[in-house]
Design a protein around this motif. Structure first.
Motif, PDB file in Angstrom:
ATOM      1  N   GLU A   1      78.798  66.127  42.014  1.00 38.52           N
ATOM      2  CA  GLU A   1      78.980  65.632  40.651  1.00 38.52           C
ATOM      3  C   GLU A   1      77.640  65.024  40.104  1.00 38.52           C
ATOM      4  O   GLU A   1      77.553  64.794  39.030  1.00 38.52           O
ATOM      5  N   PHE A   2      76.609  64.889  41.102  1.00 36.71           N
ATOM      6  CA  PHE A   2      75.372  64.002  40.726  1.00 36.71           C
ATOM      7  C   PHE A   2      74.269  65.058  40.621  1.00 36.71           C
ATOM      8  O   PHE A   2      73.830  65.769  41.557  1.00 36.71           O
ATOM      9  N   GLY A   3      73.753  65.374  39.408  1.00 34.08           N
ATOM     10  CA  GLY A   3      72.637  66.330  39.069  1.00 34.08           C
ATOM     11  C   GLY A   3      71.170  65.786  39.487  1.00 34.08           C
ATOM     12  O   GLY A   3      70.440  66.818  39.656  1.00 34.08           O
ATOM     13  N   SER A   4      70.690  64.706  39.773  1.00 33.84           N
ATOM     14  CA  SER A   4      69.547  64.270  39.892  1.00 33.84           C
ATOM     15  C   SER A   4      69.406  63.316  41.149  1.00 33.84           C
ATOM     16  O   SER A   4      70.382  62.484  41.411  1.00 33.84           O
ATOM     17  N   TRP A   5      68.480  63.837  42.093  1.00 37.46           N
ATOM     18  CA  TRP A   5      68.362  62.906  43.270  1.00 37.46           C
ATOM     19  C   TRP A   5      66.956  62.537  43.567  1.00 37.46           C
ATOM     20  O   TRP A   5      66.186  63.373  43.216  1.00 37.46           O
ATOM     21  N   GLY A   6      66.974  61.431  44.308  1.00 37.83           N
ATOM     22  CA  GLY A   6      65.778  60.967  44.816  1.00 37.83           C
ATOM     23  C   GLY A   6      65.491  61.705  46.188  1.00 37.83           C
ATOM     24  O   GLY A   6      66.138  62.509  46.713  1.00 37.83           O
ATOM     25  N   GLN A   7      64.269  61.365  46.619  1.00 34.97           N
ATOM     26  CA  GLN A   7      63.782  62.057  47.849  1.00 34.97           C
ATOM     27  C   GLN A   7      64.417  61.499  49.044  1.00 34.97           C
ATOM     28  O   GLN A   7      64.229  61.725  50.301  1.00 34.97           O
ATOM     29  N   GLY A   8      64.919  60.101  49.253  1.00 32.40           N
ATOM     30  CA  GLY A   8      65.666  59.524  49.985  1.00 32.40           C
ATOM     31  C   GLY A   8      64.634  58.548  51.018  1.00 32.40           C
ATOM     32  O   GLY A   8      63.314  58.840  50.814  1.00 32.40           O
ATOM     33  N   THR A   9      65.147  57.583  51.522  1.00 27.24           N
ATOM     34  CA  THR A   9      64.364  56.326  52.283  1.00 27.24           C
ATOM     35  C   THR A   9      65.088  56.221  53.380  1.00 27.24           C
ATOM     36  O   THR A   9      66.289  56.075  53.427  1.00 27.24           O
ATOM     37  N   GLN A  10      64.331  56.231  54.577  1.00 26.53           N
ATOM     38  CA  GLN A  10      64.903  55.871  55.763  1.00 26.53           C
ATOM     39  C   GLN A  10      65.327  54.419  56.040  1.00 26.53           C
ATOM     40  O   GLN A  10      64.198  53.840  56.115  1.00 26.53           O
ATOM     41  N   VAL A  11      66.347  54.274  56.737  1.00 26.43           N
ATOM     42  CA  VAL A  11      66.716  52.853  56.997  1.00 26.43           C
ATOM     43  C   VAL A  11      66.851  53.044  58.634  1.00 26.43           C
ATOM     44  O   VAL A  11      67.888  53.835  58.869  1.00 26.43           O
ATOM     45  N   THR A  12      66.391  52.325  59.480  1.00 26.88           N
ATOM     46  CA  THR A  12      66.612  52.400  60.841  1.00 26.88           C
ATOM     47  C   THR A  12      66.799  51.170  61.390  1.00 26.88           C
ATOM     48  O   THR A  12      66.007  50.175  61.126  1.00 26.88           O
ATOM     49  N   VAL A  13      68.147  50.724  61.911  1.00 25.84           N
ATOM     50  CA  VAL A  13      68.595  49.773  62.296  1.00 25.84           C
ATOM     51  C   VAL A  13      68.417  49.434  63.839  1.00 25.84           C
ATOM     52  O   VAL A  13      68.890  50.109  64.433  1.00 25.84           O
ATOM     53  N   SER A  14      67.572  48.600  64.171  1.00 29.15           N
ATOM     54  CA  SER A  14      67.440  48.275  65.649  1.00 29.15           C
ATOM     55  C   SER A  14      68.346  47.054  66.280  1.00 29.15           C
ATOM     56  O   SER A  14      68.393  46.347  65.516  1.00 29.15           O
ATOM     57  N   SER A  15      68.952  47.377  67.357  1.00 29.06           N
ATOM     58  CA  SER A  15      69.654  46.320  67.873  1.00 29.06           C
ATOM     59  C   SER A  15      69.036  45.454  68.831  1.00 29.06           C
ATOM     60  O   SER A  15      67.616  45.853  69.138  1.00 29.06           O
TER      61      SER A  15
END
Length: 126
Positions: free
Chosen positions: A112-126
């Motif tokens: 349904e979404f026509g435009s997308w960003g490139q993405g940003t990585q989220v890494t959660v460390s425990s």
């Protein structure tokens, strides 16, 4: 409209990063904005979505109570405030926009979404 997501990085469990999605080339103020994420080996999933005004919002169960979506149409920017992060929140986060108002949040499928960003990585460390 071109979208640029930012704000990800390495975060400790329990942390509270805020992702931003800046639009260019066109205004965002009449568009639905959604945040999606994709973890390694998994399908892309919807996280949170808002209508053009920011008044109506939707949250996936995994985001309810921890994430808040917002937007500042004057700045052509949408945000995803993430709190109490867990290891399972590790993923690439994408923002996307749709020309149809609110409807894409109801269906909440990537198509349904026509435009997308490139993405940003989220890494959660425990």
């Amino acid at each position: 409209v071109q979208l640029q997501a930012s704000g990800g990085g390495l975060v400790q469990a329990g942390g509270s990063p805020r992702l931003s999605c800046v639009a260019s080339g066109s205004t965002l103020d009449s568009n639905t904005v959604g945040w999606f994420r994709q973890a390694p080996g998994e399908e892309r999933e919807g996280v949170s979505c808002t209508d053009s005004s920011g008044e109506r919002t939707y949250y996936a169960d995994s985001a309810k109570g921890r994430f808040t979506i917002s937007r500042d149409n004057a700045k052509n920017t949408a945000y995803l405030q993430m709190n109490s992060l867990k290891a399972e929140d590790t993923a690439i986060y994408y923002c996307a926009s749709a020309a149809r108002d609110w409807g894409p949040c109801v269906d909440y499928v990537a198509a349904e979404f026509g435009s997308w960003g490139q993405g940003t990585q989220v890494t959660v460390s425990s």
